[in-house]
Design an enzyme around this catalytic site. Structure first.
Site, PDB file in Angstrom:
ATOM      1  N   ASP A  90     -18.520 -28.447  46.643  1.00 15.25           N
ATOM      2  CA  ASP A  90     -19.585 -27.723  45.952  1.00 15.25           C
ATOM      3  C   ASP A  90     -19.947 -28.457  44.669  1.00 15.25           C
ATOM      4  OD1 ASP A  90     -21.423 -25.598  45.741  1.00 15.25           O
ATOM      5  OD2 ASP A  90     -20.116 -24.554  44.338  1.00 15.25           O
ATOM      6  N   TYR A 111     -22.750 -28.959  41.116  1.00 15.81           N
ATOM      7  CA  TYR A 111     -23.146 -28.254  39.896  1.00 15.81           C
ATOM      8  C   TYR A 111     -24.390 -28.971  39.391  1.00 15.81           C
ATOM      9  CZ  TYR A 111     -21.892 -26.131  35.259  1.00 15.81           C
ATOM     10  OH  TYR A 111     -21.841 -25.423  34.079  1.00 15.81           O
ATOM     11  N   HIS A 119     -28.977 -23.937  35.337  1.00 18.46           N
ATOM     12  CA  HIS A 119     -27.713 -23.223  35.537  1.00 18.46           C
ATOM     13  C   HIS A 119     -26.618 -23.823  34.647  1.00 18.46           C
ATOM     14  CE1 HIS A 119     -24.346 -21.225  37.489  1.00 18.46           C
ATOM     15  NE2 HIS A 119     -23.783 -22.403  37.691  1.00 18.46           N
ATOM     16  N   ARG A 152     -19.363 -22.680  26.046  1.00 18.27           N
ATOM     17  CA  ARG A 152     -18.999 -23.678  25.024  1.00 18.27           C
ATOM     18  C   ARG A 152     -19.975 -23.753  23.862  1.00 18.27           C
ATOM     19  NH1 ARG A 152     -17.924 -25.974  29.947  1.00 18.27           N
ATOM     20  NH2 ARG A 152     -20.030 -26.787  30.049  1.00 18.27           N
ATOM     21  N   GLU A 199     -23.553 -17.019  43.797  1.00 15.16           N
ATOM     22  CA  GLU A 199     -24.283 -18.217  43.377  1.00 15.16           C
ATOM     23  C   GLU A 199     -25.264 -18.557  44.481  1.00 15.16           C
ATOM     24  OE1 GLU A 199     -21.575 -21.340  42.123  1.00 15.16           O
ATOM     25  OE2 GLU A 199     -21.359 -20.392  40.155  1.00 15.16           O
ATOM     26  N   GLU A 239     -27.378 -20.931  46.450  1.00 13.94           N
ATOM     27  CA  GLU A 239     -27.335 -22.378  46.677  1.00 13.94           C
ATOM     28  C   GLU A 239     -27.921 -22.720  48.037  1.00 13.94           C
ATOM     29  OE1 GLU A 239     -23.671 -24.389  45.755  1.00 13.94           O
ATOM     30  OE2 GLU A 239     -22.957 -22.783  44.440  1.00 13.94           O
ATOM     31  N   ASP A 293     -22.082 -19.023  47.113  1.00  9.33           N
ATOM     32  CA  ASP A 293     -20.751 -19.397  46.615  1.00  9.33           C
ATOM     33  C   ASP A 293     -20.231 -18.221  45.774  1.00  9.33           C
ATOM     34  OD1 ASP A 293     -18.542 -20.651  45.526  1.00  9.33           O
ATOM     35  OD2 ASP A 293     -19.704 -21.816  44.083  1.00  9.33           O
ATOM     36  N   ARG A 353     -15.689 -14.626  38.186  1.00 11.56           N
ATOM     37  CA  ARG A 353     -15.890 -15.251  36.871  1.00 11.56           C
ATOM     38  C   ARG A 353     -14.710 -15.086  35.933  1.00 11.56           C
ATOM     39  NH1 ARG A 353     -19.635 -18.697  38.377  1.00 11.56           N
ATOM     40  NH2 ARG A 353     -21.552 -17.675  39.083  1.00 11.56           N
ATOM     41  N   GLN A 392     -12.109 -17.500  37.094  1.00 11.00           N
ATOM     42  CA  GLN A 392     -12.616 -18.850  36.789  1.00 11.00           C
ATOM     43  C   GLN A 392     -12.424 -19.202  35.313  1.00 11.00           C
ATOM     44  OE1 GLN A 392     -16.748 -19.267  37.904  1.00 11.00           O
ATOM     45  NE2 GLN A 392     -16.876 -21.415  37.310  1.00 11.00           N
ATOM     46  N   TYR A 406     -10.127 -22.642  34.876  1.00  9.25           N
ATOM     47  CA  TYR A 406     -10.976 -23.798  35.190  1.00  9.25           C
ATOM     48  C   TYR A 406     -10.668 -25.082  34.420  1.00  9.25           C
ATOM     49  CZ  TYR A 406     -14.306 -23.880  31.209  1.00  9.25           C
ATOM     50  OH  TYR A 406     -14.897 -24.019  29.983  1.00  9.25           O
ATOM     51  N   LYS A 463     -13.163 -19.545  43.528  1.00  5.20           N
ATOM     52  CA  LYS A 463     -14.177 -19.909  44.522  1.00  5.20           C
ATOM     53  C   LYS A 463     -13.608 -19.900  45.940  1.00  5.20           C
ATOM     54  CE  LYS A 463     -17.233 -21.436  41.357  1.00  5.20           C
ATOM     55  NZ  LYS A 463     -18.660 -21.082  41.340  1.00  5.20           N
ATOM     56  N   THR A 496     -17.249 -18.136  51.090  1.00  7.93           N
ATOM     57  CA  THR A 496     -18.550 -18.768  50.855  1.00  7.93           C
ATOM     58  C   THR A 496     -19.380 -18.455  52.085  1.00  7.93           C
ATOM     59  OG1 THR A 496     -17.492 -20.550  49.610  1.00  7.93           O
ATOM     60  CG2 THR A 496     -19.723 -20.965  50.427  1.00  7.93           C
ATOM     61  N   THR A 498     -25.632 -23.995  41.873  1.00  9.42           N
ATOM     62  CA  THR A 498     -26.476 -22.814  41.698  1.00  9.42           C
ATOM     63  C   THR A 498     -27.895 -23.218  41.309  1.00  9.42           C
ATOM     64  OG1 THR A 498     -24.523 -21.659  40.949  1.00  9.42           O
ATOM     65  CG2 THR A 498     -26.628 -20.584  40.534  1.00  9.42           C
ATOM     66  N   GLU A 516     -25.642 -15.435  34.745  1.00 10.64           N
ATOM     67  CA  GLU A 516     -26.798 -15.819  33.930  1.00 10.64           C
ATOM     68  C   GLU A 516     -27.765 -14.650  33.738  1.00 10.64           C
ATOM     69  OE1 GLU A 516     -28.240 -19.971  35.303  1.00 10.64           O
ATOM     70  OE2 GLU A 516     -26.988 -19.159  36.880  1.00 10.64           O
TER      71      GLU A 516
END
Ligand code: MN
Length: 418
Positions: free
Chosen positions: A125, A127, A132, A141, A198, A200, A230, A234, A237, A241, A250, A254, A346, A360
């Site tokens: 998968d 990104y 996104h 962050r 997600e 996708e 996906d 959260r 994650q 992560y 994840k 899926t 995503t 989001e």
């Protein structure tokens, strides 16, 4: 190219997802018969095993349709893919004269149960959606560090689990996992409270590789595309992560849509990737239009309630194409195999209503969204049915994928109860 007319009248409606221009590949069963390969046409399915029995699909390769998956066709390669598509077009075309032979081996889609269309050998998968990645990076962050420094140079991905792939319609059980405690408190093991989707696209690799391939070669290795959800935990994650990326967040499931829409069917809808902020290194540069103009939609239906549209966007907003992702995947010498599935990442557009995840849409739960029923959602609740839809609009016809849907079941009371 305009609508190609079929003697299957339902295939000629401008909004039918399965006109003769599409001919997507799936695996279906009816009653207590074994699953078998089929091709969607209008509201019917052409039974490929029955067509092969009648000698209508003989390419001198030996039997291709005595198995309930499309991998044997994929392994034969692009020349066979084209011959098969031409033959199917002839059998189902208004002008082809095959109606009397073929009509008896059509099955109503309403009577069919769909299965995974191919054996998923591996799953990666990515990104690759800039909006996104920017949104998630800003939440996790801060706006200054939203895009990691590598992001504009390589399509970032992680190796997922082929065993997690399920076909549309399969229920998805809310997972348990280890969650961060508040401040310095110890972590705890609990049901996921921030379960998400997600939106996708999935690219299906139809040919194996041994060593690096170019972007152009990678494009030719792709057999077709599906919608892909996906499912993402959260809270799990956020704790797990760093530094190696998502893992258990994840791995629950899926979901993919049931019909493989071939690269040939999507050819009229090719578009270019957006303008590059930083020039890519030569081996990853665009080698032609390899994204597609495909409208996408996400709906959520609480248990017993009508669905609300959560988001609408388009696949063409992605920063990297699946061909670029596949080429990047092989640069180390990583062998790719027939049946490899690549998640696009995503797909979120620049506007708020174009975001492809609840993370989001609700901005990390800070701005819950209101459904048509008046209920609010930050993340998925038990009993919610989530559906992804896709369509490419041609001249008098539509290329559809079939819904990619799943219902959330409550977490187990005690996952270690024996
Ligand atoms: Mn993803």
């Amino acid at each position: 190219m305009p609508l190609m007319r079929s003697w299957v009248e339902s295939a000629n409606a401008p909004d039918s997802p399965f006109p003769l221009n599409n001919l997507p590949y799936g695996v279906f069963s009816t009653g207590d018969e074994d699953p078998r390969c089929g091709v969607a046409i209008g509201d019917r399915i052409l039974d490929c095993r029955a067509a092969e029995d009648l000698g209508l699909l003989d390419f001198g390769t030996g039997r291709l349709f005595d198995v309930p998956f499309w991998n044997e066709v994929m392994e034969e390669g692009p020349e066979l893919w084209e011959r098969l598509r031409n033959t199917l077009t002839g059998l189902l075309s208004e002008a082809g004269g095959a109606r009397a032979t073929v009509e008896p081996i059509l099955v109503a889609q309403a009577d069919a149960e769909m299965h995974l269309p191919f054996l998923v050998s591996e799953y990666t998968d990515f990104y690759a959606g800039r909006h996104h990645a920017t949104n998630v990076g800003t939440m996790f962050r801060g706006a200054e560090n939203a895009l990691p420094p590598n992001w504009l140079h390589i399509p970032i991905g992680y190796n997922g689990r082929a065993s997690s792939i399920v076909v549309s319609g399969t229920d998805v059980r809310r997972p348990w996992g280890q969650l961060k405690g508040p401040d310095d408190a110890a972590p705890r093991f609990a049901p996921c409270a921030r379960f998400d989707l997600e939106l996708e696209m999935g690219a299906i690799v139809g040919q194996s590789s041994d060593g690096p391939v170019t972007v152009k070669e990678a494009d030719a290795m792709i057999f077709g595309y599906v919608l892909l959800n996906d499912w993402s935990a959260r809270d799990i994650q956020a704790w797990e992560y760093q530094p190696l990326g998502p893992f258990q967040a994840k791995a629950t499931a899926t979901t993919i849509s049931p019909w493989i829409v071939t690269r040939e069917a999507l050819d009229p809808f090719r578009t270019n990737t957006p303008a590059r902020e930083k020039e890519l290194l030569p081996h990853l540069r665009d080698a032609g239009p390899m994204l597609y103009d495909i409208d996408l939609e996400v709906t959520l239906a609480p248990e017993g309630r009508p669905a609300t549209t959560l988001a609408r966007t388009n696949y063409s907003v992605m920063y990297y194409s699946s061909a670029q992702q596949l080429a990047h995947h092989t640069t180390s010498g990583c062998p790719m195999t027939c049946g490899d599935l690549l998640g696009s990442g995503t797909i979120s557009g620049p506007e708020k209503h174009q975001r492809g995840s609840l993370l989001e849409l609700s901005w990390g739960g800070k701005e819950p969204i209101t459904l048509d029923s008046g209920e609010t959602r930050s993340f998925l609740e038990d009993g919610d049915t989530l559906t992804l839809k896709a369509s490419a609009r041609g001249d008098g016809y539509t290329i559809g994928f079939g819904d990619c849907t799943g219902k959330i079941l409550p977490a187990l009371t005690d996952p270690f109860a024996r």
